[in-house]
Design a protein around this motif. Structure first.
Motif, mmCIF file in Angstrom:
data_model
loop_
_atom_site.group_PDB
_atom_site.id
_atom_site.type_symbol
_atom_site.label_atom_id
_atom_site.label_comp_id
_atom_site.label_asym_id
_atom_site.label_seq_id
_atom_site.Cartn_x
_atom_site.Cartn_y
_atom_site.Cartn_z
ATOM 1 N N ALA A 1 -1.511 0.994 7.489
ATOM 2 C CA ALA A 1 -0.806 1.848 6.532
ATOM 3 C C ALA A 1 -0.993 3.323 6.885
ATOM 4 O O ALA A 1 -0.046 4.117 6.795
ATOM 5 C CB ALA A 1 -1.298 1.569 5.113
ATOM 6 N N ILE A 2 -2.203 3.698 7.299
ATOM 7 C CA ILE A 2 -2.445 5.082 7.724
ATOM 8 C C ILE A 2 -1.593 5.409 8.953
ATOM 9 O O ILE A 2 -0.972 6.468 9.037
ATOM 10 C CB ILE A 2 -3.946 5.311 8.017
ATOM 11 N N LYS A 3 -1.551 4.474 9.882
ATOM 12 C CA LYS A 3 -0.703 4.647 11.074
ATOM 13 C C LYS A 3 0.757 4.862 10.673
ATOM 14 O O LYS A 3 1.490 5.628 11.307
ATOM 15 C CB LYS A 3 -0.829 3.425 11.970
ATOM 16 N N ASN A 4 1.158 4.197 9.586
ATOM 17 C CA ASN A 4 2.551 4.257 9.138
ATOM 18 C C ASN A 4 2.814 5.322 8.084
ATOM 19 O O ASN A 4 3.893 5.342 7.485
ATOM 20 C CB ASN A 4 2.983 2.894 8.603
ATOM 21 N N GLY A 5 1.819 6.190 7.827
ATOM 22 C CA GLY A 5 2.097 7.322 6.955
ATOM 23 C C GLY A 5 1.262 7.454 5.699
ATOM 24 O O GLY A 5 1.416 8.433 4.966
ATOM 25 N N ILE B 1 0.840 -1.212 0.000
ATOM 26 C CA ILE B 1 0.000 0.000 0.000
ATOM 27 C C ILE B 1 0.869 1.254 0.000
ATOM 28 O O ILE B 1 0.636 2.201 -0.766
ATOM 29 C CB ILE B 1 -0.939 0.006 1.222
ATOM 30 N N LEU B 2 1.880 1.277 0.842
ATOM 31 C CA LEU B 2 2.734 2.467 0.966
ATOM 32 C C LEU B 2 3.544 2.700 -0.302
ATOM 33 O O LEU B 2 3.772 3.857 -0.703
ATOM 34 C CB LEU B 2 3.640 2.324 2.183
ATOM 35 N N GLU B 3 3.979 1.638 -0.958
ATOM 36 C CA GLU B 3 4.715 1.789 -2.216
ATOM 37 C C GLU B 3 3.783 2.246 -3.331
ATOM 38 O O GLU B 3 4.163 3.083 -4.170
ATOM 39 C CB GLU B 3 5.388 0.471 -2.596
ATOM 40 N N GLU C 1 1.190 4.104 -2.982
ATOM 41 C CA GLU C 1 0.961 5.538 -2.783
ATOM 42 C C GLU C 1 2.081 6.355 -3.417
ATOM 43 O O GLU C 1 1.833 7.391 -4.047
ATOM 44 C CB GLU C 1 0.852 5.868 -1.294
ATOM 45 N N LYS C 2 3.311 5.900 -3.268
ATOM 46 C CA LYS C 2 4.456 6.617 -3.863
ATOM 47 C C LYS C 2 4.346 6.678 -5.385
ATOM 48 O O LYS C 2 4.641 7.698 -6.002
ATOM 49 C CB LYS C 2 5.773 5.918 -3.495
ATOM 50 N N GLN C 3 3.899 5.585 -5.988
ATOM 51 C CA GLN C 3 3.890 5.493 -7.444
ATOM 52 C C GLN C 3 2.591 5.957 -8.094
ATOM 53 O O GLN C 3 2.600 6.402 -9.250
ATOM 54 C CB GLN C 3 4.193 4.052 -7.867
ATOM 55 N N TYR C 4 1.467 5.881 -7.361
ATOM 56 C CA TYR C 4 0.171 6.172 -7.965
ATOM 57 C C TYR C 4 -0.628 7.243 -7.226
ATOM 58 O O TYR C 4 -1.651 7.696 -7.743
ATOM 59 C CB TYR C 4 -0.684 4.899 -8.036
ATOM 60 N N GLY C 5 -0.217 7.614 -6.034
ATOM 61 C CA GLY C 5 -0.963 8.568 -5.228
ATOM 62 C C GLY C 5 -0.829 9.987 -5.745
ATOM 63 O O GLY C 5 -0.203 10.224 -6.775
ATOM 64 N N PRO C 6 -1.405 10.965 -5.008
ATOM 65 C CA PRO C 6 -2.097 10.776 -3.720
ATOM 66 C C PRO C 6 -3.528 10.253 -3.905
ATOM 67 O O PRO C 6 -4.118 10.378 -4.971
ATOM 68 C CB PRO C 6 -2.111 12.182 -3.131
ATOM 69 N N PHE C 7 -4.063 9.704 -2.819
ATOM 70 C CA PHE C 7 -5.422 9.175 -2.810
ATOM 71 C C PHE C 7 -6.304 9.995 -1.879
ATOM 72 O O PHE C 7 -5.850 10.431 -0.818
ATOM 73 C CB PHE C 7 -5.425 7.714 -2.347
ATOM 74 N N GLU C 8 -7.553 10.161 -2.289
ATOM 75 C CA GLU C 8 -8.522 10.854 -1.446
ATOM 76 C C GLU C 8 -8.996 9.936 -0.304
ATOM 77 O O GLU C 8 -9.188 10.381 0.828
ATOM 78 C CB GLU C 8 -9.744 11.275 -2.276
ATOM 79 N N ILE C 9 -9.195 8.675 -0.659
ATOM 80 C CA ILE C 9 -9.777 7.720 0.286
ATOM 81 C C ILE C 9 -9.198 6.328 0.040
ATOM 82 O O ILE C 9 -8.800 6.000 -1.082
ATOM 83 C CB ILE C 9 -11.322 7.688 0.148
ATOM 84 N N ALA C 10 -9.118 5.538 1.097
ATOM 85 C CA ALA C 10 -8.717 4.133 0.978
ATOM 86 C C ALA C 10 -9.838 3.270 1.539
ATOM 87 O O ALA C 10 -10.415 3.586 2.584
ATOM 88 C CB ALA C 10 -7.418 3.874 1.732
ATOM 89 N N LYS D 1 -4.466 5.623 16.894
ATOM 90 C CA LYS D 1 -3.506 6.619 16.426
ATOM 91 C C LYS D 1 -3.962 7.349 15.166
ATOM 92 O O LYS D 1 -3.194 8.099 14.572
ATOM 93 C CB LYS D 1 -2.153 5.932 16.170
ATOM 94 N N ILE D 2 -5.212 7.133 14.773
ATOM 95 C CA ILE D 2 -5.714 7.706 13.519
ATOM 96 C C ILE D 2 -6.708 8.828 13.805
ATOM 97 O O ILE D 2 -7.690 8.631 14.520
ATOM 98 C CB ILE D 2 -6.362 6.613 12.658
ATOM 99 N N ALA D 3 -6.456 9.980 13.193
ATOM 100 C CA ALA D 3 -7.287 11.165 13.467
ATOM 101 C C ALA D 3 -8.283 11.470 12.350
ATOM 102 O O ALA D 3 -9.179 12.289 12.535
ATOM 103 C CB ALA D 3 -6.394 12.378 13.709
ATOM 104 N N ILE D 4 -8.138 10.845 11.191
ATOM 105 C CA ILE D 4 -9.052 11.139 10.076
ATOM 106 C C ILE D 4 -10.367 10.368 10.247
ATOM 107 O O ILE D 4 -10.422 9.385 10.990
ATOM 108 C CB ILE D 4 -8.409 10.779 8.719
#
Length: 287
Positions: free
Chosen positions: A164-168, A138-140, A142-151, A227-230
């Motif tokens: 993944a959200i917790k990790n960035g 997921i994190l990779e 995001e680097k190649q295809y993001g940004p994303f509005e929603i997951a 740990k998630i605020a969104i």
């Protein structure tokens, strides 16, 4: 005339020959049965893509990308051309096209979709994987295809999205559907289905922690939720035979900005194509 009751939603069963094999391993040694259970636990079943998913499969732009952190290649699907993007994450033994009805509805509302076959799933090569590889993928992506509005993630995919959200992972909102909350509970249930002694579950946990040098409970969804605020929408069916509804409720209780939508009679997979569920997802996404 008596009121008709819905057909009971059944849990997927482990084949008898595998249960017998596990019991034979247990007779030989605890070390052997632990290694055998670990192999089973990390080996998804690859299903042939059903006809209902062929439209998304044929209309997607597909590429194979490398995930450097785990040195594996995965298949990625780009569906639609909007600059507003949603990331969809399937669950264990799923595929990148499995959430196609959600994808089609998002397309109608101005989003494009990025999804993927996790390692050892669908068209991605390999035979074994584990949740940490879902998260890394997921994190990779995001680097190649993001940004994303929603997951949006289903089952293990939902747990992976939260981690993944917790990790960035940088998204504005997320939806998790039918997701587990505590990793140890998942191990316990798996060992129970194999009809092995409960102590094997702890040995299995220790096996993974030693192999991957992680604490399994660190991947528990309720821990990530803290740990998630969104805003997070948690969807779960009261009759889910794979992941009990208490898991979704527990995740919701630990979210800072969570909302909970419970369904009834949809089980673990039919929930992905339900009209009311998709309507709820769209309302949450666009509002």
């Amino acid at each position: 005339m008596p009121k008709k009751t819905p057909n009971p939603v059944k849990s997927l069963k482990i084949p008898l020959f595998i249960i017998i094999s596990a019991k034979l391993c247990a007779i030989v040694s605890q070390k052997l049965v632990t290694a055998y259970a670990a192999k089973l636990f990390t080996t998804p079943v690859k299903h042939k893509i059903p006809k209902r998913e062929l439209k998304m499969d044929s209309e997607s732009i597909q590429n194979t990308i490398h995930i450097p952190a785990i040195d594996k290649n995965i298949r990625v699907y780009e569906y639609g051309k909007s600059k507003k993007k949603a990331l969809l994450v399937h669950g264990w033994s799923g595929r990148g096209t499995q959430l196609f009805k959600i994808a089609d509805s998002l397309l109608e509302h101005g989003y494009s979709i990025v999804s993927f076959d996790a390692p050892a799933h669908g068209k991605s090569k390999g035979s074994t994987t584990i949740m940490s590889e879902f998260i890394t993928s997921i994190l990779e992506i995001e680097k190649q295809y993001g940004p994303f509005e929603i997951a949006i993630g289903h089952s293990l995919g939902g747990m992976s999205v939260l981690n993944a959200i917790k990790n960035g992972l940088n998204v504005k909102k997320a939806v998790i559907i039918g997701s587990g909350d505590i990793v140890q509970d998942i191990l316990d249930e798996f060992v129970s289905k194999l009809r092995l002694k409960p102590e094997i579950s702890n040995r299995l946990r220790d096996y993974f922690e030693n192999k991957y040098q992680v604490k399994m409970d660190d991947f528990s969804a309720y821990q990530a939720a803290k740990k998630i605020a969104i805003p997070i929408l948690v969807i779960h069916d009261k009759n889910d035979p794979e992941v009990p509804v208490k898991a979704g409720i527990h995740i919701h209780e630990n979210l800072q900005k969570g909302s909970l939508f419970l369904t009834e009679g949809l089980g673990h997979r039919k929930i992905l194509g339900n009209h009311d569920v998709i309507k709820k997802i769209i309302e949450f996404t666009i509002n």
